[in-house]
Motif scaffolding. Structure first.
Motif, PDB file in Angstrom:
ATOM      1  N   VAL A   1     -51.443  94.180 -30.089  1.00  0.00           N
ATOM      2  CA  VAL A   1     -50.624  94.906 -29.113  1.00  0.00           C
ATOM      3  C   VAL A   1     -50.770  94.269 -27.733  1.00  0.00           C
ATOM      4  O   VAL A   1     -49.837  94.289 -26.930  1.00  0.00           O
ATOM      5  N   ALA A   2     -51.930  93.682 -27.470  1.00  0.00           N
ATOM      6  CA  ALA A   2     -52.131  93.003 -26.179  1.00  0.00           C
ATOM      7  C   ALA A   2     -51.126  91.881 -25.987  1.00  0.00           C
ATOM      8  O   ALA A   2     -50.626  91.661 -24.879  1.00  0.00           O
ATOM      9  N   GLY A   3     -50.819  91.156 -27.057  1.00  0.00           N
ATOM     10  CA  GLY A   3     -49.837  90.083 -26.960  1.00  0.00           C
ATOM     11  C   GLY A   3     -48.445  90.606 -26.715  1.00  0.00           C
ATOM     12  O   GLY A   3     -47.669  90.003 -25.966  1.00  0.00           O
ATOM     13  N   LEU A   4     -48.100  91.732 -27.337  1.00  0.00           N
ATOM     14  CA  LEU A   4     -46.786  92.335 -27.113  1.00  0.00           C
ATOM     15  C   LEU A   4     -46.678  92.853 -25.682  1.00  0.00           C
ATOM     16  O   LEU A   4     -45.639  92.687 -25.033  1.00  0.00           O
ATOM     17  N   LEU A   5     -47.759  93.486 -25.186  1.00  0.00           N
ATOM     18  CA  LEU A   5     -47.748  93.953 -23.804  1.00  0.00           C
ATOM     19  C   LEU A   5     -47.605  92.776 -22.841  1.00  0.00           C
ATOM     20  O   LEU A   5     -46.869  92.857 -21.853  1.00  0.00           O
ATOM     21  N   ALA A   6     -48.275  91.671 -23.139  1.00  0.00           N
ATOM     22  CA  ALA A   6     -48.170  90.484 -22.281  1.00  0.00           C
ATOM     23  C   ALA A   6     -46.747  89.964 -22.239  1.00  0.00           C
ATOM     24  O   ALA A   6     -46.290  89.471 -21.197  1.00  0.00           O
ATOM     25  N   ALA A   7     -46.024  90.072 -23.361  1.00  0.00           N
ATOM     26  CA  ALA A   7     -44.625  89.636 -23.393  1.00  0.00           C
ATOM     27  C   ALA A   7     -43.776  90.509 -22.475  1.00  0.00           C
ATOM     28  O   ALA A   7     -42.843  90.021 -21.828  1.00  0.00           O
ATOM     29  N   PHE A   8     -44.086  91.813 -22.434  1.00  0.00           N
ATOM     30  CA  PHE A   8     -43.379  92.691 -21.502  1.00  0.00           C
ATOM     31  C   PHE A   8     -43.750  92.360 -20.062  1.00  0.00           C
ATOM     32  O   PHE A   8     -42.868  92.168 -19.205  1.00  0.00           O
TER      33      PHE A   8
ATOM     34  N   ASP B   1     -44.971  89.750 -18.717  1.00  0.00           N
ATOM     35  CA  ASP B   1     -44.484  88.434 -18.318  1.00  0.00           C
ATOM     36  C   ASP B   1     -43.097  88.539 -17.698  1.00  0.00           C
ATOM     37  O   ASP B   1     -42.815  87.954 -16.649  1.00  0.00           O
ATOM     38  N   ASN B   2     -42.208  89.291 -18.329  1.00  0.00           N
ATOM     39  CA  ASN B   2     -40.857  89.486 -17.797  1.00  0.00           C
ATOM     40  C   ASN B   2     -40.838  90.475 -16.645  1.00  0.00           C
ATOM     41  O   ASN B   2     -40.093  90.296 -15.672  1.00  0.00           O
TER      42      ASN B   2
ATOM     43  N   ASP C   1     -33.523  81.170 -23.651  1.00  0.00           N
ATOM     44  CA  ASP C   1     -33.844  82.582 -23.507  1.00  0.00           C
ATOM     45  C   ASP C   1     -35.345  82.840 -23.584  1.00  0.00           C
ATOM     46  O   ASP C   1     -36.093  82.078 -24.208  1.00  0.00           O
ATOM     47  N   GLU C   2     -35.752  83.937 -22.975  1.00  0.00           N
ATOM     48  CA  GLU C   2     -37.113  84.443 -23.130  1.00  0.00           C
ATOM     49  C   GLU C   2     -37.149  85.207 -24.455  1.00  0.00           C
ATOM     50  O   GLU C   2     -36.354  86.125 -24.671  1.00  0.00           O
ATOM     51  N   GLU C   3     -38.046  84.832 -25.350  1.00  0.00           N
ATOM     52  CA  GLU C   3     -38.125  85.441 -26.665  1.00  0.00           C
ATOM     53  C   GLU C   3     -39.553  85.894 -26.965  1.00  0.00           C
ATOM     54  O   GLU C   3     -40.497  85.512 -26.277  1.00  0.00           O
ATOM     55  N   ALA C   4     -39.700  86.700 -28.001  1.00  0.00           N
ATOM     56  CA  ALA C   4     -41.032  87.119 -28.456  1.00  0.00           C
ATOM     57  C   ALA C   4     -40.998  87.327 -29.956  1.00  0.00           C
ATOM     58  O   ALA C   4     -40.154  88.073 -30.466  1.00  0.00           O
TER      59      ALA C   4
END
Length: 392
Positions: free
Chosen positions: A176-183, A185-186, A336-339
């Motif tokens: 979840v830390a990686g998903l939060l970092a993706a948010f 980041d943007n 694009d910014e992707e995750a």
């Protein structure tokens, strides 16, 4: 080699190719279509007690758009910090009244890379660089990642052309830390008044399962992005079977060559793309120019004929998979910014493969000789799209 030993080998190989360590101890739930995806996301918002963070390319209209706004509003009113980041291009169809209602309730709603600055000067250099990410994280303990947008098109169970086919993942655990970092980041990208990491809450690193995962973020940049390298790496690792489902297919020369090389070493490569119920015919044509070469090489190309195929899923040998916002096109891989999430877990991959099995029963296989006889107007259209294909 045992299954466990092979999993460790796959994780190590991906660690080296992706340049990031794995995140262990995750629980992953595969969500198929709006009937499963939206209730899970809405329940997470309802149960949030501290934070809700959402970034999405698409936020359009319909009852589901109203319901999401209502739940985000309610979360803010009960004291949660709610941050909503909408792409200025993809989410332009959202009702202004929903923006107003969320903002007045205490939600912090921002636009990702708007066309004009505060002085109404156009921001030309940012116009083509969008966030295509679709991430939601609640209480820093549960995260969602995949291809679904907030719009009526995704409601239902892909029973007809009005209900789009898509895949999302619900994740609990350290990833979840990686998903939060993706948010973040943007989100930080849109703070002209500065951004303070000190305001971020701690992530819950409690292990909830046994799935090894990598969260890969792609950024708008020139040259090879991380998601491009991820796709190239996964294709290169395939030994028996490679399955790709994508909404938009328009890879560069290097990816096409890698797909052909996979077939030549004995891999059965299946490509599942939208058929009659596509949403953007011009973009579909850009990918069709590569079909003949791939068909002649032995790639199995299928067109999904029930509804718009919007899922972005790739499975490798029944052991590895990636799910996220990245399409198999140059736009996703460069502009694009992707995750995406890459996971190594045979049980989870088996679920994704079963879903793809079902999709394939609702698809049409392209015949190489019949495709070669396609009409002149189609061939001319394919040539015309060559001019702009790298932007699509």
């Amino acid at each position: 080699m045992t299954s466990s030993e092979r999993e460790f080998q796959d994780v190590d190989r991906l660690h080296g190719l992706l340049g990031m360590p794995p995140t262990l101890g995750n629980e992953v739930r595969v969500l198929r279509n709006g009937d499963e995806i939206f209730p899970a996301m809405l329940d997470a918002i309802r149960n949030a007690t501290e934070t809700v963070d959402l970034v999405t390319f698409v936020y359009w209209s319909g009852d589901i758009a109203i319901e999401f706004a209502s739940e985000l509003r309610a979360a803010a009113q009960r004291g949660c910090r709610v941050r909503v980041l909408l792409d200025a291009v993809g989410a332009r169809k959202i009702s202004s009244s929903l923006i107003t209602e969320m903002t007045e309730a205490g939600c912090n709603v921002r636009w990702f890379r708007p066309f004009f600055d505060k002085k109404k000067v156009p921001k030309i250099n940012e116009a083509n660089r969008r966030t295509h990410r679709k991430i939601m994280v609640c209480d820093n303990s549960i995260g969602f990642c995949g291809g679904v947008g907030i719009a009526q098109e995704w409601c239902g169970d892909a029973r007809n052309e009005h209900e789009w086919r898509d895949t999302h993942l619900a994740v609990r655990g350290p990833a979840v830390a990686g998903l939060l970092a993706a948010f973040v980041d943007n989100w930080a990208d849109q703070h002209e008044d500065g951004y303070s990491p000190g305001g971020e809450r701690d992530v819950d690193f409690t292990e909830h399962g046994s799935t090894a995962m990598f969260v890969v973020r792609g950024s708008a940049e020139t040259g090879a992005s991380d998601v491009w390298r991820m796709i190239m790496s996964l294709v290169s690792m395939a030994e028996r079977r490679l399955r790709i489902a994508t909404a938009y297919f328009n890879p560069d020369r290097f990816v096409i060559d890698e797909l052909i090389a996979a077939v030549e070493r004995g891999v059965h490569v299946t490509l599942l793309v939208p058929g009659e119920h596509h949403d953007k015919r011009f973009i579909q044509i850009t990918g069709e120019e590569a079909y003949q070469e791939l068909l002649d090489a032995g790639v199995d190309i299928r067109t999904y004929e029930v509804s718009m195929m919007h899922a972005k899923v790739m499975t490798v040998d029944g052991r590895i998979a990636t799910v996220g916002s990245t399409n198999f096109n140059q736009r996703s891989m460069q502009h694009d910014e992707e995750a995406n999430v890459v996971l190594v877990d045979e049980d989870i991959v088996a679920v994704l493969d079963r879903h793809l099995d079902d999709d394939l029963t609702k698809s049409i296989e392209l015949d190489p000789s019949r495709w070669a006889d396609r009409g002149l107007p189609q061939k001319v259209a394919e040539r015309v799209t060559n001019v702009v294909e790298k932007w699509l």
